[in-house]
Scaffold this active site. Structure first.
Site, PDB file in Angstrom:
ATOM      1  N   LYS A  84      74.138 -27.241  76.999  1.00  0.00           N
ATOM      2  CA  LYS A  84      74.773 -27.679  78.246  1.00  0.00           C
ATOM      3  C   LYS A  84      74.079 -27.025  79.425  1.00  0.00           C
ATOM      4  CE  LYS A  84      78.315 -30.102  76.847  1.00  0.00           C
ATOM      5  NZ  LYS A  84      78.539 -31.468  77.302  1.00  0.00           N
ATOM      6  N   ASN A 100      66.824 -17.717  78.600  1.00  0.00           N
ATOM      7  CA  ASN A 100      66.841 -18.836  77.646  1.00  0.00           C
ATOM      8  C   ASN A 100      65.576 -18.788  76.800  1.00  0.00           C
ATOM      9  OD1 ASN A 100      67.605 -21.460  76.548  1.00  0.00           O
ATOM     10  ND2 ASN A 100      65.971 -22.330  77.805  1.00  0.00           N
ATOM     11  N   HIS A 102      62.866 -21.277  74.794  1.00  0.00           N
ATOM     12  CA  HIS A 102      62.425 -22.672  74.740  1.00  0.00           C
ATOM     13  C   HIS A 102      61.261 -22.766  73.742  1.00  0.00           C
ATOM     14  CE1 HIS A 102      61.857 -26.723  76.314  1.00  0.00           C
ATOM     15  NE2 HIS A 102      60.558 -26.496  76.231  1.00  0.00           N
TER      16      HIS A 102
HETATM   17  C1  GRF Z   1      65.480 -23.324  69.374  1.00  0.00           C
HETATM   18  O1  GRF Z   1      64.315 -24.016  69.042  1.00  0.00           O
HETATM   19  C2  GRF Z   1      65.454 -22.903  70.823  1.00  0.00           C
HETATM   20  O2  GRF Z   1      64.170 -22.661  71.302  1.00  0.00           O
HETATM   21  C3  GRF Z   1      66.036 -24.094  71.523  1.00  0.00           C
HETATM   22  O3  GRF Z   1      67.027 -24.571  70.646  1.00  0.00           O
HETATM   23  C4  GRF Z   1      66.717 -24.204  69.310  1.00  0.00           C
HETATM   24  C5  GRF Z   1      67.923 -23.499  68.777  1.00  0.00           C
HETATM   25  O4  GRF Z   1      67.861 -23.282  67.401  1.00  0.00           O
HETATM   26  N1  GRF Z   1      66.496 -23.761  72.834  1.00  0.00           N
HETATM   27  P1  GRF Z   1      68.953 -22.382  66.709  1.00  0.00           P
HETATM   28  O5  GRF Z   1      70.339 -22.972  67.007  1.00  0.00           O
HETATM   29  O6  GRF Z   1      68.826 -20.984  67.244  1.00  0.00           O
HETATM   30  O7  GRF Z   1      68.633 -22.456  65.239  1.00  0.00           O
END
Ligand code: GRF
Length: 216
Positions: A84, A100, A102
């Site tokens: 979100k 965050n 990514h």
């Molecule tokens: C990861 O690839 C992260 O970079 C992205 O969402 C994914 C989350 O995976 N923002 P998880 O829920 O931690 O397994």
């Protein structure tokens, strides 16, 4: 020294949360104090409960007051697969304390709609030879806040989105806990910091000393 409380926001399975829980379990500097989900069926909630960490499910993820309240006394707030948008008023309240992860080398392959498999499909379609993981500050624009640290992952000729995603996810699980520990050790600075790998840790990057024109 008492461990600094960290809050983690999740929407999905929570493998990054798991990596944080394991890395910080015995850390004297930081601990995952609470896990906040945007949805009640997030698998990450179970991981938190198994680790004995308190959980909360947001009723209105777009309500800034609810988001800020949920973070409680956390000094650092980590988005780990949180799907979100953090409302701008909450971003402002949590400025430089909200980060965050990514699954690409930002600023490439980020922005609205760039999440999950789509990121890796776009990387492969572009012909890029390098992808990776980025931890960055969250600001009002998707995936645009200042970059804190990156970990490159070479793209292979025979990569599929799933294979590339899996290799990057492994790297995420190492990068995110290291960045969290480094930021906490620095006292969660009130200004953006940039970290670089040095041996097995991440340390503050030297500022380049470039001068322009007649300055100084
Ligand atoms: C990861 O690839 C992260 O970079 C992205 O969402 C994914 C989350 O995976 N923002 P998880 O829920 O931690 O397994």
């Amino acid at each position: 020294m008492t461990a600094i409380p960290v809050a983690v926001l999740v929407s999905g399975g929570g493998t990054n949360l798991q990596a944080l829980l394991e890395a910080l379990r015995r850390s004297p500097v930081a601990q995952v104090a609470r896990v906040i989900a945007s949805r009640p069926d997030a698998g990450a909630l179970e991981r938190a409960q198994r680790a004995g960490v308190s959980t909360v499910v947001l009723a209105h993820p777009d309500d800034p007051a609810e988001v800020v309240t949920a973070t409680g006394d956390a000094r650092l707030v980590v988005l780990a697969g949180y799907m979100k948008r953090i409302p701008p008023a909450a971003v402002a309240r949590l400025r430089w304390r909200l980060i965050n992860i990514h699954p690409a080398l930002l600023p490439a392959f980020g922005g609205p709609g760039m999440y999950g498999r789509r990121v890796h499909e776009a990387v492969l379609a572009s012909g890029a030879m390098l992808s990776g993981a980025t931890v960055h500050y969250v600001d009002e624009e998707y995936d645009r806040g200042p970059i804190i640290a990156q970990w490159p992952v070479p793209v292979r000729r025979d990569d599929t989105p799933d294979r590339l995603a899996a290799r990057i996810l492994e790297v995420e699980h190492r990068l995110l806990p290291q960045v969290v520990e480094a930021l906490v050790r620095l006292g969660v600075p009130e200004r953006p910091v940039r970290l670089v790998a040095s041996g097995s840790a991440f340390v503050v990057a030297e500022q380049p000393s470039v001068r322009f024109g007649d300055e100084g």
